[in-house]
Design a protein around this motif. Structure first.
Motif, short mmCIF file in Angstrom:
data_model
loop_
_atom_site.label_atom_id
_atom_site.label_comp_id
_atom_site.label_asym_id
_atom_site.label_seq_id
_atom_site.Cartn_x
_atom_site.Cartn_y
_atom_site.Cartn_z
N VAL A 6 0.85 -1.18 0.00
CA VAL A 6 0.00 0.00 0.00
C VAL A 6 0.89 1.23 0.00
CG1 VAL A 6 -1.76 1.28 1.26
CG2 VAL A 6 -1.83 -1.20 1.21
N ALA A 9 -0.05 7.47 2.43
CA ALA A 9 -1.45 7.63 2.82
C ALA A 9 -2.19 8.72 2.08
CB ALA A 9 -1.51 7.91 4.32
N TYR A 25 -6.19 4.30 -2.67
CA TYR A 25 -5.39 3.89 -1.51
C TYR A 25 -6.23 3.05 -0.55
CZ TYR A 25 -2.74 4.39 2.85
OH TYR A 25 -2.07 4.15 4.03
N VAL A 26 -7.47 3.50 -0.29
CA VAL A 26 -8.36 2.77 0.61
C VAL A 26 -8.69 1.39 0.03
CG1 VAL A 26 -10.67 2.73 1.63
CG2 VAL A 26 -9.30 4.82 1.71
N TRP A 29 -5.74 -0.83 0.47
CA TRP A 29 -5.57 -1.14 1.89
C TRP A 29 -6.55 -2.25 2.31
CZ3 TRP A 29 -2.30 1.37 5.51
CH2 TRP A 29 -2.52 1.04 6.85
N ARG A 33 -5.64 -6.09 3.57
CA ARG A 33 -5.83 -6.48 4.96
C ARG A 33 -7.17 -7.15 5.26
NH1 ARG A 33 -2.26 -2.47 4.71
NH2 ARG A 33 -0.62 -2.34 6.29
N PHE A 180 -11.74 0.21 6.55
CA PHE A 180 -10.50 0.98 6.60
C PHE A 180 -10.35 1.72 7.93
CE2 PHE A 180 -8.15 4.95 5.90
CZ PHE A 180 -6.95 4.45 5.41
N ARG A 211 -5.85 -4.67 11.57
CA ARG A 211 -7.18 -4.43 11.01
C ARG A 211 -8.21 -4.38 12.13
NH1 ARG A 211 -8.89 -9.82 7.58
NH2 ARG A 211 -9.12 -11.28 9.30
N HIS A 413 -5.02 1.98 10.82
CA HIS A 413 -4.94 2.88 9.66
C HIS A 413 -4.10 4.09 10.07
CE1 HIS A 413 -7.81 5.72 11.45
NE2 HIS A 413 -8.60 4.71 11.73
#
Length: 585
Positions: A6, A9, A25-26, A29, A33, A180, A211, A413
């Motif tokens: 990833v 941010a 990005y989300v 991610w 995960r 997320f 997570r 996160h």
């Protein structure tokens, strides 16, 4: 589990597609995960998104990040996207956007302008005998109840000059956002605020195992609880909502959220006069607030024996300070109402210690804390307004490494202002060795350098305990000079006992006296109460704590002088506390 890397941010705001980069990005991610928590349809949706033209991806994300699910196409104009109608076509083909959604009258009135409503509803306006120049509010009040159908815009208004579309994948996007962030309180604005430098977060190492959820059912349960709360806030009846509450979860975090929802539904049932439903919901919730509400409902119903037995049971279960305080108020009142005399001396309430209390007569009205601070401050003994900011700030700075320790389930996160488990029962046990190491510095004097170093090194980084606008360097250095480490340790231990409730209720002001003679206190805390104000329960508990540990604290009640009054004054001498206590209370 997919372990795809990833990227960083937040996207640069110089990139016109910064919001799309953040959304991607989300997605990456969540895939990395939470891949095992996604359904086949959700995985397919992410794959389809990646194949869309950039303009279509960007338009979808723009809609996701806006409020609601209905949009006027002529409002979806973005220079970097270009032709919105063309960008929309692939989204419609996938079924992610409905380009002819059913609209009820309320949605129609919200989305159309007054001039457009006059065209769309010309016949209805004429039939109702309404003036052509009626306002939008007047039209809605007169017509909304008679317009019971739902229909596409083209049926409401065949000659429509705009198009309305509905986003149909918001539920999926909310699920992804939840996985997320671990909550639905945070949203896409976190990326922008961070890139702008308006908020900064501690950089905690994260792994593929970091997570919020361990099963798909946990995600679904969270969403169900959230939607039920939204429906409650929208005015749905508690009777209908109560039967949809999911069963108790073995996940303590979700069980706590469920209990809060049951409490909220119970409060609405109680307000609506359904005491029996409220009792059932409070019993199911069974948290401290729900237990007290249940007892009060039983008392109001005259079921004193039931309430008394439950009170004794709750007292025997080692309740927190707040619940214990409420129970001890209820117990003697319930005992007096029982048909037979009972001995509850074993639970006799220990009266709270009383702080010195006095009244100041000051010119006003004005902010009471500022008025008292200005009156009491001297060049050698300044007074600071620090309510819930100084002691918690010192605590947060000294225990920073323990609070931000990268434990499983604590951080998942890059936008955490504190650990997710801060208010859970195992917060301290999980970090006991680290907490002990931090507190040990109070015994050998290292704590001052540690706190000052952390203040400089972490300046501006979000923390659940450090309010940077309150804890200035000047205040910090003077407080470290004046507050004994033994007093800090006692306060920090109380904060650790119950971080959620004990972080509030601290006195408004602190006076620091670095030049006090040896053996005399070098500080005192002052709780300020304006006219008609009184001490809250959490304030009483802190004051009791300070008094029992020999920490100087006072309660100052302010009365405003008449316009022609004299300068601020208060009774002086040893008798002042007694002479003014009655007035203060």
């Amino acid at each position: 589990m997919n372990s795809a890397p990833v990227a960083s941010a937040t996207a640069s705001l110089d990139d016109p597609f910064y919001y799309l980069t953040n959304f991607r990005y989300v997605l990456a991610w969540v895939e990395a995960r939470h891949y095992d928590l996604l359904s086949a349809a959700e995985r397919d949706a992410i794959s389809h998104f990646e194949t869309l033209p950039q303009a279509s991806q960007a338009l979808l994300v723009r809609m996701v990040m806006r409020k609601g699910e209905l949009f006027r196409l002529d409002k979806l104009t973005y220079a970097e996207i270009g032709d919105a109608e063309q960008a929309l076509e692939p989204l419609v083909a996938l079924g992610w956007v409905d380009n002819a959604p059913q609209l009820n009258s309320r949605e129609l009135f919200r989305l159309l302008r007054l001039s457009e409503l006059r065209q769309a509803l010309a016949g209805e306006i004429t039939n109702a005998g309404l003036a052509r120049n009626s306002t939008k509010a007047a039209l809605q009040a007169a017509l909304e109840e008679s317009l019971e159908v739902s229909a596409p815009l083209q049926q409401w208004w065949p000659t429509a000059t705009t198009q309305i579309v509905r986003l149909t994948v918001m539920a999926l996007c909310d699920r992804l956002r939840l996985m997320f962030f671990g909550n639905l309180r945070q949203d896409w604005a976190e990326f922008v605020l961070t890139e702008l430098g308006l908020q900064r977060f501690e950089q905690v190492p994260l792994t593929a195992e970091s997570r919020a959820f361990q099963s798909r059912n946990e995600v679904t349960t969270y969403l169900t609880l959230h939607r039920l709360r939204e429906r409650l806030d929208d005015g749905e009846l508690p009777q209908a909502l109560s039967i949809e509450v999911p069963p108790a979860s073995s996940n303590r975090w979700l069980a706590s959220r469920r209990a809060r929802l049951l409490l909220a539904i119970g409060r609405e049932a109680e307000r609506g006069g359904d005491a029996e439903l409220a009792l059932t919901l409070y019993a199911d919730a069974n948290n401290s607030d729900a237990r007290i509400r249940r007892l009060r409902v039983l008392e109001r119903l005259g079921r004193y024996s039931d309430a008394y037995e439950l009170t004794i049971s709750a007292l025997g279960a080692q309740p927190n300070e707040g619940e214990s305080q409420a129970l001890m108020r209820l117990l003697p009142r319930l005992a007096r109402k029982l048909p037979q005399q009972v001995d509850h001396s074993a639970w006799a309430d220990q009266h709270a210690a009383q702080a010195p209390t006095y009244v100041l007569h000051l010119p006003g009205p004005q902010p009471v804390e500022r008025a008292v601070a200005d009156y009491m401050a001297t060049p050698n003994a300044p007074v600071y307004y620090v309510e819930n900011g100084l002691l918690t700030g010192l605590f947060g700075l000294l225990l920073w490494p323990a609070i931000f320790k990268p434990l499983p389930g604590a951080f998942f996160h890059p936008f955490h202002s504190g650990p997710a488990d801060l208010y859970r029962e195992d917060f301290v046990p999980q970090r006991q060795a680290d907490i002990d190491a931090c507190l040990a510095q109070l015994d050998d004097g290292r704590y001052q350098d540690t706190i000052l170093h952390t203040w400089h090194a972490k300046q501006g980084i979000a923390s659940p305990f450090v309010h940077w606008g309150i804890v200035s360097e000047e205040l910090l250095m003077l407080a470290l000079k004046c507050l004994p480490p033994a007093h800090l340790r006692a306060c920090f231990m109380r904060l650790l006992d119950d971080p959620k409730h004990n972080r509030a209720g601290l006195p408004d002001l602190i006076q620091l006296m670095p030049d006090a003679p040896p053996g005399e206190p070098r500080y005192k805390m002052i709780e300020v109460k304006g006219p008609g104000d009184r001490l809250q329960d959490n304030q009483r508990r802190w004051i009791d704590f300070f008094c029992r540990h020999g920490m100087p604290v006072e309660v100052c009640h302010v009365r405003w002088q008449p316009a022609s009054g004299l300068e601020g004054s208060r009774p002086e001498g040893p008798e002042r506390e007694e002479s003014e206590r009655e007035d203060a209370e």
